[in-house]
Structures are given as structure tokens and as C-alpha cells.
Enzyme design. Sequence first.
Site, PDB file in Angstrom:
ATOM      1  N   LYS A 157       7.820 -12.800   2.169  1.00  0.00           N
ATOM      2  CA  LYS A 157       7.530 -13.477   0.905  1.00  0.00           C
ATOM      3  C   LYS A 157       8.678 -13.288  -0.083  1.00  0.00           C
ATOM      4  O   LYS A 157       9.036 -14.214  -0.814  1.00  0.00           O
ATOM      5  CB  LYS A 157       6.208 -12.956   0.319  1.00  0.00           C
ATOM      6  CG  LYS A 157       5.000 -13.296   1.195  1.00  0.00           C
ATOM      7  CD  LYS A 157       3.760 -12.467   0.860  1.00  0.00           C
ATOM      8  CE  LYS A 157       2.733 -12.567   1.981  1.00  0.00           C
ATOM      9  NZ  LYS A 157       1.657 -11.572   1.873  1.00  0.00           N
TER      10      LYS A 157
ATOM     11  N   THR B  64       4.806  -8.267   5.990  1.00  0.00           N
ATOM     12  CA  THR B  64       4.774  -9.697   5.672  1.00  0.00           C
ATOM     13  C   THR B  64       5.260  -9.917   4.243  1.00  0.00           C
ATOM     14  O   THR B  64       5.768 -10.980   3.912  1.00  0.00           O
ATOM     15  CB  THR B  64       3.351 -10.267   5.834  1.00  0.00           C
ATOM     16  OG1 THR B  64       2.424  -9.367   5.223  1.00  0.00           O
ATOM     17  CG2 THR B  64       2.999 -10.448   7.289  1.00  0.00           C
TER      18      THR B  64
ATOM     19  N   ARG C 166       0.842  -1.193   0.000  1.00  0.00           N
ATOM     20  CA  ARG C 166       0.000   0.000   0.000  1.00  0.00           C
ATOM     21  C   ARG C 166       0.884   1.253   0.000  1.00  0.00           C
ATOM     22  O   ARG C 166       1.971   1.266   0.570  1.00  0.00           O
ATOM     23  CB  ARG C 166      -0.920  -0.001   1.230  1.00  0.00           C
ATOM     24  CG  ARG C 166      -2.074  -0.986   1.128  1.00  0.00           C
ATOM     25  CD  ARG C 166      -3.010  -0.655  -0.030  1.00  0.00           C
ATOM     26  NE  ARG C 166      -3.816   0.505   0.256  1.00  0.00           N
ATOM     27  CZ  ARG C 166      -5.095   0.477   0.632  1.00  0.00           C
ATOM     28  NH1 ARG C 166      -5.738  -0.680   0.729  1.00  0.00           N
ATOM     29  NH2 ARG C 166      -5.751   1.587   0.886  1.00  0.00           N
TER      30      ARG C 166
HETATM   31  C1  26Q Z   1     -10.088   1.182  10.221  1.00  0.00           C
HETATM   32  C2  26Q Z   1     -11.213   1.959  10.439  1.00  0.00           C
HETATM   33  C3  26Q Z   1     -12.024   2.350   9.388  1.00  0.00           C
HETATM   34  C4  26Q Z   1     -11.727   1.911   8.102  1.00  0.00           C
HETATM   35  C5  26Q Z   1     -10.602   1.122   7.884  1.00  0.00           C
HETATM   36  C6  26Q Z   1      -9.787   0.756   8.939  1.00  0.00           C
HETATM   37  C7  26Q Z   1      -8.583  -0.067   8.699  1.00  0.00           C
HETATM   38  C8  26Q Z   1      -8.606  -1.126   7.827  1.00  0.00           C
HETATM   39  C9  26Q Z   1      -7.472  -1.883   7.609  1.00  0.00           C
HETATM   40  C10 26Q Z   1      -7.403   0.207   9.368  1.00  0.00           C
HETATM   41  C11 26Q Z   1      -6.263  -0.559   9.151  1.00  0.00           C
HETATM   42  C12 26Q Z   1      -6.294  -1.625   8.262  1.00  0.00           C
HETATM   43  C13 26Q Z   1      -5.132  -2.473   7.979  1.00  0.00           C
HETATM   44  C14 26Q Z   1      -3.990  -2.427   8.648  1.00  0.00           C
HETATM   45  C15 26Q Z   1      -2.849  -3.279   8.277  1.00  0.00           C
HETATM   46  O1  26Q Z   1      -2.865  -3.953   7.253  1.00  0.00           O
HETATM   47  N1  26Q Z   1      -1.785  -3.316   9.102  1.00  0.00           N
HETATM   48  C16 26Q Z   1      -0.632  -4.137   8.798  1.00  0.00           C
HETATM   49  O2  26Q Z   1      -0.813  -5.406   9.404  1.00  0.00           O
HETATM   50  C17 26Q Z   1       0.176  -6.317   8.986  1.00  0.00           C
HETATM   51  C18 26Q Z   1      -0.148  -7.665   9.591  1.00  0.00           C
HETATM   52  O3  26Q Z   1       0.141  -7.668  10.952  1.00  0.00           O
HETATM   53  C19 26Q Z   1       1.562  -5.825   9.374  1.00  0.00           C
HETATM   54  O4  26Q Z   1       2.506  -6.704   8.819  1.00  0.00           O
HETATM   55  C20 26Q Z   1       1.802  -4.402   8.858  1.00  0.00           C
HETATM   56  O5  26Q Z   1       3.033  -3.909   9.356  1.00  0.00           O
HETATM   57  C21 26Q Z   1       0.655  -3.510   9.277  1.00  0.00           C
HETATM   58  O6  26Q Z   1       0.818  -2.209   8.714  1.00  0.00           O
END
Ligand code: 26Q
Length: 823
Positions: free
Chosen positions: A666, A662, A555
Site C-alpha cells: 500500500k 501487505t 500491529r
Molecule cells: C489464533 C488463535 C486464537 C486467537 C487468535 C488467533 C489469530 C488471529 C489472527 C492468529 C493470527 C491472526 C492473524 C495473523 C495475520 O494477520 N498474519 C499476517 O497475514 C498477512 C496476510 O497474509 C501477512 O501479510 C502477514 O505477513 C501475516 O503476519
Amino acid sequence: MTDGIRTGLSAEDFKQAFQNNLYCVQGKFPGNATRNDYYMALAYTLRDRIVQRWASTVQTFVEKNVRAVAYLSAEFLVGPHLGNNLVNLRIVNNVREAMEASGHDLDDLIGQEEEPGLGNGGLGRLAACFMESLATLQIPAIGYGIRYEYGIFDQALRDGWQVEKTDKWLALGNPWEIARPELRYPVKLGGRTEIYNDEGGQTRVRWLPDRLLIGTAFDTPIVGYGVNTINTLRLWKSEACESFDFDAFNLGDYYGAVDEKIRSENLTKVLYPNDEPEVGKRLRLEQQYFFVTCALQDMLEIHTKTGGDVRGFHEKFTVQLNDTHPSIAVAELMRLLLDEHALPWDEAWDVTQQTLAYTNHTLLPEALETWPETLFAEELPRHLEIIKEINARFCNELRSRYPEDEARVGRMSLISPGAESERLVRMAHLATVGSHTVNGVAELHSELLKKTVMKDFYDLTPDKFTNVTNGVTPRRFVRLSNPELSALITGEIGDGWITDLPALRKLEPLAEDEGFQHRWMEAKFEKKMQLGRIINRTTDIAVDPYSLFDVQIKRLHEYKRQHLNALHILYLYNRIKADPSIDLTPRTFIFAGKAAPGYVMAKLMIKLITSVGDLVNDDPQVDGRLKVVFLPDYNVKHAQNIYPAADLSEQISTAGKEASGTGNMKFSLNGALTIGTLDGANIEIREEVGAENFFLFGLTTEEVMSLKAEGYDPRRFWEENDNIKAVMELLVSDTLSKGDRDLFKPLADSLFEHDQYMLFADFQSYTDCQANVETEFKDTSSWAHKSILNAARMGKFSSDRSMHEYCERIWRTKPVHVELRSI
Ligand code: 26Q
């Protein structure tokens, strides 16, 4: 039933069954079938085989009344199913043969599948890897989430800018899900609460909602590798409740009733992108509550139907909260136990705490979830009451533990102090207080949690906190996506590594072997050729497969610093311009990733990368030495083509900002070397593969923190560094922006003025490190040696290991063997 049409695994059975399904399920025959029909027929053929194992699994779990994991996640980014299910059922060869005999190319049919994009990125993909590992480890598990009708938007590029399109993943049907219309639960929203006396004279509370809708289940099988265990991913779809009595509001109001139906069905319509500003979030809160209540009602139903008492709920289910998105579960489980099952508070609280555990995925303060108390009061009035009661009891405990420390109580409170209209419900605090265990996702991240955002909670209950480092599944990310490297590995050490990743260490002695190095690099080269063809097809850019493939796919976010990578390319471009005959290792820079639709700076970063590409790709003086590619619409399917082809993995976040990462795992598992900071799981990857096989640069977390404390002044770094000066000049020049000098000004301003992510502070260290990469890549044998050692030493980062740790240290769950039963 013994017929081969539904269960037989031979190539001949497959061929027959495939034709049968094309006719009987798709209603087509070879004369009028589309490629999608053939894909569907094959998917159904596979599903028939899966269903037999799935039913055997469910029967076994019911008979043995097993303890199960419930993984609650707003996102499951599972990726395409067909290829993965073929791998996990270990029938790739037979099916390939059957398809060839029927005149089809298996890879072509696999490529037809539209993936369910039911997640944003790392967190959703992690949930999918965990589900796959649990099935492979034979741990009874169910994943609960939302069946979004539209997943993460599709990304296209127009004039180098991102444009978003809706993801219509269900348009051609989904053969992998089975609708369970009989599994339906009521979901209340809004309204008010009321106190009453029950038949026993006990004072109880009931919730009088002003909306009622229904959640219905859709089940997708999660196939374990080489075992009969098939777990369930159960996703909920919202529907209107036709019988709900709206008469009081809209007597005879047909159109009002239709509006209400549409409103109900809207709830699971679309996945929210992360990093979005706080708009239209009411629906997001409703989504979270919706899937959590469906999941908990379902678990309670399963538990009580099999004779269980609600007081023993935590013995039947252990519930993991994937970030705070499902953290309303704390209040909802309390509500169900108190209001629906009439448990006293203390007993309900005991059960709740013993059931739940919470995984944190971020330290960024702006990403910690909060909801306005006023919104909560409108949507979930009973939950707000319960949260306030939990908070009152919690704050009392704090006051007796820390007398005269109101500041601490204010910091830890589940609801921020202040006037009602400003107060926020702090979901991370709710999740922490309501759980028996809280974990971070990499060593550094878990340590920083304890030292920063969760410090007060750590002081109070240090034993609650632990680390489980993330992992990825080697089935999808090596065996399926890199069959060439898999065959080479299996040829040398057997196929045990597929379920025992540490066994890759057996490759270590071969790292020195010139013949093996050669075959290793040949396998990598094949994947680079394949990716080169994909790049050419999708972007029209011709890349040199002999060049160094330097890849950053994730992202778009300022903390991930794709713009640092772009500045490095501009630096190399300046060097070529200053001396056109300079000897530079040819490189292909590959980027991919989506920007949140409302994240203006991230979108500008995409425009920056594509503009750098325009500048570099066709400049005759560059002479093919640099190519810059932005591959549109990054998703799991595309990722599987990219990781195996990478030479260099860019993991360049500002230290302390990336919880784990992650993708980094990979890449390394597929033999890429990492250029990275001491952030997230990079630290542990470097520990495993050896410092000499990892390109380290940049400030440490401590250095970032002290630089921030003393007041980071980007201009100081700029003044002292002519390369930064030259690159920044190019950034705001007509050359890069094709005459629109203000185009990248917001980016330049942020780097100059206040840049939280400290690009200038890390710039020299990064470009120096890239110069080492360049030198090392020239020595093919030494590079091959490092590449082999990277893969060989990645055993720790299998999601099997992560799941094993959760099972042992958090869930107390054990494997249950499943025998195949005949149908
Ligand atoms: C929250 C509220 C409203 C709308 C969306 C969200 C939302 C959705 C998805 C907030 C965060 C996320 C995703 C977060 C994410 O992908 N974090 C990542 O998680 C991975 C797995 O643990 C880590 O490897 C990454 O470092 C971390 O950024």
C-alpha cells in the site's frame, strides 16, 4: 418499478432519495437530524441502489447454477463501506453534488462511519481485499465469517501506555447489513457419540450434544468496481435455541435457562486478539466450529436445494481456508457427509479433499494453532473421533511409504504423541492433509514453508504446495484514499489502471519529466498537509510537512521490530546532542498499531515510542529536526489517511519472520520508498521496483538461520559498536524513563540476553541505510523519480492478480457476467 427514489443515479434523484430516506427510514427531518442520521440516510440511499444489483447477481448465479468460491475466514477487516461503495459504483461526483445541494459535505458524512473492526490486521484485511477483487472480477463468491458484536478493541493512550476499550461498532446501527433471520442452522456442542443401525441396516454414528445453539445470517453486499456483480459477505451470529430440551438438566429452572441463553449469545460476542497467551480459549474453539458448521450447512443447503447431489459438492463450491482458524472444516465436512448424508468414508474423504484448500500465513512456531485433545474431546467429541480416524489412515500410509521411520510419523501425526492429557491436535496438519492445495502468501514464505514447518508434508506431496503472493485492492488504497494522486495518474494515462494495475507502467516515461515530478510531489505534499492536520488534532503535536515522513504502521510485535526503529531515533538524538549544529534532514517518525492486550513486551514497545517522543519533541536542541508521533487507534480508516502521506515505508522485520506483509504494498503504490529487509513480499517489491529504488539492509534469512545455529551472542555486537552502546545506555537512563530506570529493563534485557529477532546484528546496517535515505531525500528530483517508479511498477501487487491466480491454479472458477435487472 422505475422510480428514481430507489434506483436513480442522477444528482437530482439522489437528493430526493436522501431526503426521503432521512424521513422514512430515520424518522427525522432537517430540524432534528444528527450528523449520524444524515450519514444513515445517505447509506440507505446507496444501499437501495446496491440491492438492485445484488438481487440481479443472486438471480443470475442461481439461474446459471454457477460454481462459487467460499472464502472461510474468522476475520474480515472490511473498513468503512460508504466511500468504497461510492467509488465502486462510480457515482462519487453525482453524490457529492447531491450532498452539496442538500447542504452537506460528502467527506464529512463518509467520516461519520464507524468501521467494522472484525479483524486483527493483515489476515483479516487480506480477506476483505480478496472479496472486493472477486466481485470486481465477476467471480461468484461468498465470504463466511463471524459477526462479532465487539470487534478489535479501541486503543487509547494514557501516559504513553496503551489502554483498551471495547469496540461498540453496532451502537448506532449498521445500514450495510441485512439480517436473514430465516437463514438459521443448528450448532451442536459437547456431549457424546453413539453407534446405531439405520433403516438400511448400516452402522452409523450420531452425536448427542449437551448444548445446542443457532447461527443466524447477516449479509453485507460486496460491490465490484464498475460491474453489476455484488457478492455476499455472510456473517453468523449465535443465538440460543429456545426449543432445546433442557428439562433433564434444569427442570423448571428458569434462571438456569436464562444463563444458558446468555452463554449461547456470548459465543459471537467478541473477536480474540492474536498473540494472546492461552487463556479462555475454549470459546475461541467454539467460535471457529460455530462459523464453519454454519457455512458448510449453508453451502450444502444451497447445493442440494438446486438439485445437486452431495457427491458433487466440490463441483459447486471450492472452499478456501484462511489460515487454520477454519480448519475444523476438514472434520466437519466429513461429519456432515458421513453422519448426516450417509456417504461411505472413502467417498466423503474424496469430496472433502477436493473441496478444501488451505492458506498458511505464518512460520512462527508459536503461532501454529494447536488445541488440547482433552478440550477437543469435551467440545467436539465426534470431530475428535473423525480426526483420529483420518490420522490412523494417514499414519498407516506414512508407515508404508516410510517404513521404520516412526520419528517422521510422530512429527507428521495430526495429534502430537504423548500421554492423553498432553496431546495436541495440530490444526495446520489437519488442514494440509484435508486439502488439495496448500499455499503460502509470498515467494520466500512459500519456499520456507516447504523447507521448514511443512518439510515432511512437502516431501510426501510436493504437488500440493504452491505460492500465491498477496495483493491489495487499488480501489480502496489508491482511488478512494488518495484522490489527489489518482486524478494526476488518470489525467496522464486514463483510468484503466483502476482495474488493470500493471497499466501504471505507462507512468514510467514520465518519471524523468520535471513537470510531472513536480505535480507528483505536490500531490504527495497535499496528503502530508492533510495528515499533519490530523496529527495535530489528535496528538497536539505540530509536524513540518516539508520533513521526511518516516512511517511504521502495523500491529506491535517483536519480530516486526518497531523497537529497532526507536533505537535509530535515539541514535539520531545522540548525534544531535553530541553536536547540536549537525546537519540532519528533518524527519517526522510516525507510528501506529495495536498491541495484543496480554503481550507485555509489545505494550512496552508502545511506551518506548511515546517516551522517545516525549524526549525528542520538545527538546530545544533538537530544534524541530526530529518529531515522533504515535497515532492512537490504528484501523483501516486511519490507515487510509496515512499511506498516501508517507515518504518512507518501514518494513524492517527480521528476515524470515514476516510471511508477506501487505502494508508494504500500500505504501509503495502511493509513492513511498521502502526501507526494508529481504523478508516476505519486500523481496518481490524490490524485484519489481528495482534495487536502486529500494533501501535494503540487514541479514538475509540464511544469515539469520546460521547466526542462530552458531549461537547468536548480542553482546558481541554490542561490544564492537559504540553507537549500540550509547543507544542502550540512553534506553536505561533516567533521561528516557523520567527517573524510572527499570522501565525499559525488560526490553534491554531481552536485546542483550537472547533476542530472537537480532536487533543488534542489524543495527549498524539499518542506521547506515537510514543515512543513505537522508542523503537521497535531499535531492528532491531524484526522490520524485524513485517515488514515481515505485508506484508505476506495483502492478503485480493488485489483489486482482492474486485472485486471478487462485482462480486459475486452485479454484478452477470463471467469471460470470451479470446484467442489471429491473425491480
Ligand atoms: C489464533 C488463535 C486464537 C486467537 C487468535 C488467533 C489469530 C488471529 C489472527 C492468529 C493470527 C491472526 C492473524 C495473523 C495475520 O494477520 N498474519 C499476517 O497475514 C498477512 C496476510 O497474509 C501477512 O501479510 C502477514 O505477513 C501475516 O503476519
